[in-house]
Write an enzyme that holds these catalytic residues in place. Structure first.
Site, mmCIF file in Angstrom:
data_model
loop_
_atom_site.group_PDB
_atom_site.id
_atom_site.type_symbol
_atom_site.label_atom_id
_atom_site.label_comp_id
_atom_site.label_asym_id
_atom_site.label_seq_id
_atom_site.Cartn_x
_atom_site.Cartn_y
_atom_site.Cartn_z
ATOM 1 N N GLY A 223 36.219 41.745 38.283
ATOM 2 C CA GLY A 223 36.864 41.681 36.970
ATOM 3 C C GLY A 223 37.670 42.925 36.681
ATOM 4 N N ASP A 227 36.473 47.511 28.755
ATOM 5 C CA ASP A 227 36.324 47.002 27.383
ATOM 6 C C ASP A 227 35.188 47.637 26.601
ATOM 7 O OD1 ASP A 227 34.141 45.934 28.624
ATOM 8 O OD2 ASP A 227 34.382 43.925 27.816
ATOM 9 N N LYS A 228 34.619 48.733 27.116
ATOM 10 C CA LYS A 228 33.517 49.416 26.425
ATOM 11 C C LYS A 228 32.387 48.453 26.077
ATOM 12 C CE LYS A 228 35.679 53.442 26.088
ATOM 13 N NZ LYS A 228 36.999 53.243 25.636
ATOM 14 N N ASN A 229 32.205 47.435 26.895
ATOM 15 C CA ASN A 229 31.106 46.475 26.729
ATOM 16 C C ASN A 229 31.219 45.627 25.458
ATOM 17 O OD1 ASN A 229 28.762 45.288 27.738
ATOM 18 N ND2 ASN A 229 27.446 46.600 26.518
ATOM 19 N N CYS A 235 33.119 37.917 32.626
ATOM 20 C CA CYS A 235 33.415 37.483 34.003
ATOM 21 C C CYS A 235 32.469 36.366 34.436
ATOM 22 C CB CYS A 235 33.315 38.672 34.960
ATOM 23 S SG CYS A 235 34.533 39.970 34.621
ATOM 24 N N LEU A 249 26.207 43.183 42.707
ATOM 25 C CA LEU A 249 25.914 44.181 43.721
ATOM 26 C C LEU A 249 24.415 44.501 43.671
ATOM 27 C CD1 LEU A 249 28.884 46.703 43.398
ATOM 28 C CD2 LEU A 249 28.615 44.827 45.010
ATOM 29 N N LEU A 263 29.655 48.948 36.907
ATOM 30 C CA LEU A 263 30.422 50.052 37.464
ATOM 31 C C LEU A 263 31.908 49.834 37.209
ATOM 32 C CD1 LEU A 263 28.598 50.069 40.913
ATOM 33 C CD2 LEU A 263 28.184 51.675 39.041
#
Length: 322
Positions: A223, A227-229, A235, A249, A263
């Site tokens: 992705g 977007d700072k979460n 995604c 991962l 990450l």
């Protein structure tokens, strides 16, 4: 003289003014750009004014940044000289890395950076995403095993940034790297997907199944968003809508990492490339790629990881020449 004194002694090659206290870039107050135009929101007008102000201070900003780079280079040179004078080996991280690995081999994998989330990012995040793409390209050039890379949905502000602000990146001529305006479901990789063979995988921190092995012939989607979460399961939900299998991962299986197990786009790609170099050893790849400050410390949980590293400036000019 102690080691510390050797390392920190200013070199005569650096102008004396370099060691004086840094002066901030002078900024005009936003109110100086006039009242808010009729029919425009305060936030929209503020963004426009900030853009104008940046254009006015761009030359000063670039001058200070260039000076900062020269100072950093000189400090590094002094540290290397200190190691040499003591007869000590120079740490690998201090050695200059070649811009391109001439002995590269094809990993056989393809990585797609899904840039369809342009409208969900602000200008600073667009700039950060642009920096991550250029860094991903740089990592791919230096890796022992390169991946064929594609930026999909490259057709809005991100493309505009590459065409204007960082046109010197020469992105259209990058090797093993393709830019397309098409979304994922229009690509050949999507049309050829086979769930039984897992030949198309969307990487998401929000799924349960871990990606244990990278397989040549497979395509992995990352992705492309900072977007700072703010946008949860973004995604993951897109992959489900398109019928694409998701994997994450294997972070928890190999290392302890602070915050959410997410990450930067750059880190994900570096990890995949490094995993090939380490013969599939995820643990070794994680320990080499992930910043030590994210291992066992609390650094926050932005979707795209340690934004302090990737958001050095909203107007960072990246010049990665082919």
């Amino acid at each position: 003289m102690s080691d510390k004194q050797v390392i920190e002694t200013p070199s005569p090659m650096v102008p004396e003014e370099n060691h004086q206290q840094k002066e901030p870039i002078s900024h005009k107050p936003l109110s100086a750009y006039g009242p808010i135009p009729e029919g425009m929101s305060k936030s929209q007008w503020k963004k426009i004014c900030k853009k104008k102000r940046f254009e006015e201070t761009k030359d000063e900003f670039n001058k200070k940044r260039k000076l900062k780079k020269l100072q950093a280079r000189e400090r590094k040179r002094e540290k290397i000289e200190a190691y040499v004078s003591k007869g000590l080996p120079i740490p690998e991280e201090m050695k200059k890395q070649p811009k391109k690995n001439v002995n590269q081999k094809d990993s056989g994998i393809k990585i797609i950076i899904d840039c369809a989330f342009d409208d969900l990012m602000n200008e600073k995040e667009i700039a950060s995403m642009g920096s991550q793409i250029t860094r991903s390209h740089a990592a791919n050039k230096r890796a022992d095993y390169y991946a064929t890379m594609v930026c999909s949905s490259f057709n809005k502000r991100l493309k505009e940034r590459f065409d204007k602000q960082i046109a010197s990146s020469n992105y259209k001529n990058w090797g093993h790297f393709e830019f397309t305006p098409e979304d994922i479901d229009k690509l050949e990789e999507y049309k050829r997907k086979n769930d039984e063979e897992d030949n198309l995988i969307y990487l998401s921190a929000d799924t349960d199944e871990a990606l244990e092995k990278l397989e040549p012939g497979c395509t992995y989607i990352v992705g492309g968003i900072v977007d700072k979460n703010r946008h949860k399961l973004l995604c993951y939900n897109k992959a489900k809508e398109l019928g694409i299998k998701t994997k994450r991962l294997p972070i928890d299986e190999y290392i302890k990492i602070s915050g959410r197990r997410v990450l930067t786009t750059t880190h994900v790609i570096q990890l995949m490339l490094k995993c090939f170099e380490k013969d599939g050893d995820w643990k070794a790849a994680f320990e080499e790629v992930i910043p030590s400050r994210k291992l066992g410390t609390d650094e926050g949980d932005a979707r795209d990881g340690d934004t302090k590293e990737v958001e050095k400036s909203s107007e960072e000019l990246v010049t990665t020449q082919e």
